[in-house]
Design an enzyme around this catalytic site. Structure first.
Site, PDB file in Angstrom:
ATOM      1  N   SER A 112      -2.722  -2.739  -0.585  1.00  0.00           N
ATOM      2  CA  SER A 112      -4.219  -3.404  -0.610  1.00  0.00           C
ATOM      3  C   SER A 112      -4.003  -4.821   0.076  1.00  0.00           C
ATOM      4  CB  SER A 112      -4.196  -3.685  -2.133  1.00  0.00           C
ATOM      5  OG  SER A 112      -5.378  -4.701  -2.468  1.00  0.00           O
ATOM      6  N   TYR A 137      -0.760  -6.526 -10.602  1.00  0.00           N
ATOM      7  CA  TYR A 137      -1.078  -5.582  -9.347  1.00  0.00           C
ATOM      8  C   TYR A 137      -0.922  -6.002  -7.927  1.00  0.00           C
ATOM      9  CZ  TYR A 137      -4.782  -3.170  -6.530  1.00  0.00           C
ATOM     10  OH  TYR A 137      -5.646  -2.376  -5.625  1.00  0.00           O
ATOM     11  N   LYS A 142       1.389  -4.146  -4.938  1.00  0.00           N
ATOM     12  CA  LYS A 142       0.863  -3.747  -3.828  1.00  0.00           C
ATOM     13  C   LYS A 142       1.622  -4.263  -2.689  1.00  0.00           C
ATOM     14  CE  LYS A 142      -2.358  -0.887  -5.031  1.00  0.00           C
ATOM     15  NZ  LYS A 142      -2.451   0.339  -4.790  1.00  0.00           N
TER      16      LYS A 142
END
Ligand SMILES: NC(=O)c1ccc[n+]([C@@H]2O[C@H](COP(=O)([O-])OP(=O)(O)OC[C@H]3O[C@@H](n4cnc5c(N)ncnc54)[C@H](OP(=O)(O)O)[C@@H]3O)[C@@H](O)[C@H]2O)c1
Length: 276
Positions: free
Chosen positions: A167, A180, A184
């Site tokens: 991401s 998160y 990533k």
């Protein structure tokens, strides 16, 4: 004329794309792809793009009814698709999924590790240990374990292609999304770590890092106009992307057109630039 001397398997992994395949719409004819979280959003877009390119595609996600719906939807487009439920955070379900893909299509040439969770939205210091564990289990450890499971089967086929879904958040941690974002970023490192090990075995490992894509997963960042404008500004992009735009990047990396691309993560983020 001087020619570098490469091991045979490295030649296979980096072998020049046949001229006739450049730009052909059926670049993945005869290949089998396994796509996790392939029932919605980016994953179903990837499954469709790989299927349209000629691959037989095996998809999965946690809920049986989602798998059934997506399989029917993709078969309705004339694609060769099958699937089983699989929570990628559970070892026995990952093993069952890989075996089911082999039983159904006889091989695995391409892995798209696309599943991720984001259970935390708020300050980093408010994310407790179980949150960090869950995010890393599903987003990072499961990807590495899936790679371990598919590599022997790719080797039997003389090589393969692995794409890990990272991401933009891995390059520039997003406000309120610390666990998160860090997971990533770990996937960027996982691509870089795996590539030199697997390239000599004929397997190219790459990543794709989408920007802000219009899916259910990211709805909290785009449904409200003020939040959306703030997120786009923070990322440095003009507009939301589509699952199809991400899928085309995955298709390229999975295809012989990317025969000379390994160990890279491709930012598909509307002009956003890495800030880490
Ligand atoms: N959307 C964005 O802006 C964006 C940006 C950058 C990166 N990404 C990445 O793109 C990937 C896909 O996201 P998306 O936006 O396409 O999400 P989405 O449209 O919400 O789809 C999520 C998919 O993941 C499945 N899933 C969720 N948890 C799972 C688990 N533990 N095991 C297996 N499958 C699971 C869901 O199906 P079930 O509910 O049936 O499990 C569903 O198929 C993720 O890795 C995400 O981090 C998205």
């Amino acid at each position: 004329m001087w020619r570098p001397s490469l091991p045979v398997s490295l030649r296979a992994a980096l072998g020049a794309a046949p001229l006739s395949s450049a730009g052909t719409p059926r670049a993945l004819e005869g290949k089998v792809a396994l796509v996790t979280a392939g029932t919605d959003g980016i994953g179903v877009g990837v499954a469709e793009a790989l299927g349209v390119a000629g691959a037989r595609v095996f998809i999965s996600s946690r809920r049986a009814q989602n798998v059934q719906r997506a399989v029917e939807q993709l078969r309705g487009r004339g694609l060769q698709v099958s699937g089983v439920p699989c929570h990628v955070g559970r070892a026995e379900e990952r093993e069952r999924m890989v075996q089911a893909a082999l039983d159904t299509f006889g091989a695995i040439d391409i892995l798209v590790s696309n599943a991720a969770v984001n259970p935390h939205f708020g300050p980093a210091l408010e994310a407790d240990e179980s949150t960090w564990d869950k995010v890393f289990q599903v987003n990072v450890t499961a990807a590495a374990m899936l790679v371990r499971l598919v590599v022997p089967h790719m080797e039997k086929r003389g090589g393969g292609a692995i794409i890990l879904m990272s991401s933009i958040a891995g390059y520039q941690p997003m406000t309120g999304l610390a666990p998160y974002s860090v997971s990533k970023a770990a996937l960027l490192a996982l691509v870089a770590a795996l590539s030199p090990e697997l390239l000599p075995r004929g397997i190219r490992v790459n990543g794709v890092a989408p920007g802000l894509i219009r899916t259910r997963f990211s709805a909290a960042l785009w449904q409200d106009e003020a939040v959306r404008e703030r997120a786009l500004k923070e990322l440095g992009v003009e507009r939301l992307g589509t699952p199809q735009e991400v899928a085309q990047a995955v298709l390229f990396l999975a295809s012989p057109q990317a025969a000379y691309v390994a160990g890279q993560t491709l930012l598909v983020a509307g002009g956003a630039r890495p800030r880490l």
